[in-house]
Design a protein around this motif. Structure first.
Motif, mmCIF file in Angstrom:
data_model
loop_
_atom_site.group_PDB
_atom_site.id
_atom_site.type_symbol
_atom_site.label_atom_id
_atom_site.label_comp_id
_atom_site.label_asym_id
_atom_site.label_seq_id
_atom_site.Cartn_x
_atom_site.Cartn_y
_atom_site.Cartn_z
ATOM 1 N N TYR A 172 67.396 -27.597 -15.636
ATOM 2 C CA TYR A 172 67.748 -28.924 -15.132
ATOM 3 C C TYR A 172 67.144 -30.086 -15.903
ATOM 4 O O TYR A 172 67.402 -31.246 -15.559
ATOM 5 N N LEU A 173 66.352 -29.842 -16.934
ATOM 6 C CA LEU A 173 65.741 -30.939 -17.663
ATOM 7 C C LEU A 173 66.810 -31.844 -18.276
ATOM 8 O O LEU A 173 67.634 -31.410 -19.075
ATOM 9 N N ALA A 174 66.784 -33.096 -17.882
ATOM 10 C CA ALA A 174 67.623 -34.117 -18.522
ATOM 11 C C ALA A 174 66.728 -34.925 -19.455
ATOM 12 O O ALA A 174 65.592 -35.258 -19.104
ATOM 13 N N ALA A 257 67.981 -42.071 -14.454
ATOM 14 C CA ALA A 257 66.668 -41.816 -13.861
ATOM 15 C C ALA A 257 66.183 -40.414 -14.206
ATOM 16 O O ALA A 257 64.995 -40.204 -14.485
ATOM 17 N N ALA A 258 67.096 -39.438 -14.188
ATOM 18 C CA ALA A 258 66.715 -38.065 -14.525
ATOM 19 C C ALA A 258 66.269 -37.966 -15.975
ATOM 20 O O ALA A 258 65.306 -37.248 -16.301
ATOM 21 N N GLN A 259 66.937 -38.692 -16.862
ATOM 22 C CA GLN A 259 66.551 -38.649 -18.271
ATOM 23 C C GLN A 259 65.202 -39.326 -18.496
ATOM 24 O O GLN A 259 64.389 -38.851 -19.303
ATOM 25 N N ALA A 260 64.940 -40.415 -17.781
ATOM 26 C CA ALA A 260 63.642 -41.079 -17.917
ATOM 27 C C ALA A 260 62.523 -40.161 -17.425
ATOM 28 O O ALA A 260 61.467 -40.052 -18.072
ATOM 29 N N ALA A 263 62.068 -37.348 -20.016
ATOM 30 C CA ALA A 263 61.345 -37.773 -21.212
ATOM 31 C C ALA A 263 59.857 -37.901 -20.928
ATOM 32 O O ALA A 263 59.013 -37.501 -21.747
ATOM 33 N N SER A 264 59.523 -38.438 -19.760
ATOM 34 C CA SER A 264 58.117 -38.574 -19.375
ATOM 35 C C SER A 264 57.468 -37.208 -19.218
ATOM 36 O O SER A 264 56.345 -36.976 -19.692
ATOM 37 N N THR A 265 58.168 -36.285 -18.560
ATOM 38 C CA THR A 265 57.623 -34.942 -18.360
ATOM 39 C C THR A 265 57.480 -34.202 -19.683
ATOM 40 O O THR A 265 56.497 -33.499 -19.919
#
Length: 528
Positions: A172-174, A257-260, A263-265
């Motif tokens: 699920y990583l965006a 929001a999922a992509q942000a 990227a942070s994770t």
């Protein structure tokens, strides 16, 4: 042309007597069609050889998509490479990577990225049989296909398919560096499920299943997956009925929001900065590092995002807008969903929740202001322990009332819906050790009544009868889209006007209209 002389009658008798021997000789000499092996099936990708066990034919570990490894990590599922020699299908394929949850029996450590396998369990009798495609639960980061033995379902004439799908960050990583040409990423585990449904449409008839009568079903994250497929245009037409057992009421982030968050994770947990090398860095990570660093539980990182293609709206907004496929739905929850999770907290901390710590636990769950309100709605005086008080509140807010709201939205959109609550307070619990309070009708308690799990043997006579009743309802729904026997209305279809559902209790299952009041849904889903 002159007439041929008639053959003597005794020649007719001789010919009839010797015909079977002549046919047998032809077969022995290689003439005629070879005998059909019911355990060898030709799929669209290649032949597979299964086995017969437990009164059913089993075909295990069949790949339905290419291994999502290397450059295919964090890509939509690709077509499997066909094969020509017979593939052994007598053992399960590898499950998808996930953490160790010992002493809990929810996750299975290890696994490998090459995990996109499915299993077919089918009757020995000729088809076509109704098909159940079962999606396992596990909060989108745990679980595997081979934890569900469907012996009794197959005995009732159902072909059952179970499947693995990518989990956790791998599923699920965006991330902007992983985006496709349209700027979308994530949702890979759910796209895996779509690929498995497409495999079923192409191949299940060869196993005796009916591709025009497919029920998609699951529990917990499996139910959430089923709800997502109901709303996804990519799954349109791939199934004809849906069963949702205890989907959680969570909200899906937008694609941006999922992509942000991704990227942070990726930067903080995986050590891959959001730069031109991010995709290569992520795809070079050892799988063990990803599993060790990814978050657990119902994290926004684990699960669907509203990417505008696979999913065009959140579950709640999509249901409200009537976007769900117009198929019959069977949907419900268990009365005490959260006791299993509260038990995990006690096992982790080594101590029961105390009365003095109850307000702080509510504040941590709901925030200070709402937590104080919840304390008044769920006073300790009403419960046997603070743990049960907290469990009741979270059961109602995270599961029960969200399920009811979804049922009402589906009914308003015209879907035939049958709603239920499982409430066997003595359901066997073998998934985790005992704690200071009773688990009651906990999250996942009903699965052992439908599938043949090791704990199914622990059911007493009244529970066995309840299991038979539930199984009958589920099987009739899979066959016809209605859980009732012909001419019966024992389980009425849901109506917003009377708000009734069937409560499953040993020896006393009844239709009730008290669910909303019991779970304080006027508070948690006002106006629903």
């Amino acid at each position: 042309m002159p007439n041929r002389p008639a053959l003597p009658r005794r020649f007719h008798r001789l010919a009839l007597a010797t015909l079977p021997a002549l046919l047998l000789g032809a077969c022995l000499d290689g003439g005629g069609d070879p005998p059909v092996d019911p355990l060898r099936v030709a799929t669209a990708d290649g032949p597979v050889q299964g086995a017969q066990a437990g009164g059913m034919r089993q075909f295990l570990g069949i790949p339905y998509a290419a291994p999502p490894v290397g450059a295919r990590r964090w890509q939509p599922p690709a077509a499997v490479t066909p094969w020509t020699t017979v593939r052994d299908a007598t053992t399960f394929g590898a499950h998808c990577p996930q953490p160790d949850t010992t002493p809990l029996a929810y996750g299975t450590p290890g696994g490998q990225e090459d995990c996109l396998f499915l299993n077919v369990f089918t009757p020995t009798s000729p088809g076509p049989h109704p098909v159940l495609v079962w999606v396992h639960g596990g909060a989108f980061y745990l679980g595997r296909s081979n934890g569900y033995t469907p012996t009794r379902l197959v005995e009732q004439g159902i072909t059952v398919v179970t499947l693995n799908y990518r989990l956790g960050a791998l599923g699920y990583l965006a991330h902007p560096a992983l985006n496709d040409a349209n700027g979308r990423s994530g949702n890979y585990g759910l796209l895996d499920q779509v690929a498995a449904l497409q495999w079923v449409r192409r191949n299940i008839a060869a196993f005796g299943g009916d591709p025009s009568n497919v029920t998609l079903a699951g529990q917990s994250a499996g139910a959430a997956s089923t709800l997502t497929q109901l709303l996804s245009p990519m799954a349109s037409g791939l199934f004809h009925k849906a069963v949702l057992q205890s989907p959680p009421a969570i909200t899906q982030p937008t694609g941006a929001a999922a992509q942000a968050l991704g990227a942070s994770t990726a930067a903080s947990a995986f050590g891959c900065a959001d730069d031109a090398n991010a995709a290569a860095c992520l795809r070079a990570l050892p799988v063990e590092r990803i599993i060790a660093a990814q978050p657990g539980g119902f994290s926004p990182l684990n699960g669907p995002n509203v990417d505008g293609a696979y999913l065009t709206a959140t579950w709640r907004d999509g249901l409200a807008a009537g976007l769900a496929a117009k198929v019959p739905v069977l949907m419900g929850s268990t009365h005490d969903e959260f006791t299993a999770f509260q038990g995990q907290t006690e096992l982790r901390t080594g101590a029961p929740l105390s009365a003095s710590a109850y307000p702080a636990a509510l504040a941590a769950t709901y925030g200070a202001a709402l937590g104080a309100t919840v304390a008044g709605l769920y006073p300790l005086s009403r419960y046997d322990s603070p743990s049960l008080a907290l469990s009741a509140a979270v059961t109602d807010s995270l599961f029960a009332c969200g399920v009811r709201q979804s049922v009402r939205q589906l009914a308003a959109a015209g879907n035939p819906v049958w709603a239920y609550e499982f409430n066997d307070v003595n359901a066997p619990m073998v998934l985790q050790p005992a704690v200071s309070f009773a688990y009651k009708a906990y999250h996942a308690a009903e699965i052992q009544y439908l599938f043949d799990l090791p704990s199914t043997s622990l059911l007493n006579s009244a529970q066995q009868q309840l299991a038979a009743d539930m199984l009958g309802h589920w099987v009739r729904f899979m066959r016809t889209g209605n859980p009732n026997a012909s001419g019966s209305n024992t389980w009425p279809a849901y109506s917003r006007s009377d708000d009734r559902l069937l409560q499953f209790v040993p020896a006393a299952s009844t239709v009730t209209a008290g669910f909303a009041a019991d779970h304080q849904c006027a508070v948690w889903t006002p106006g629903a």
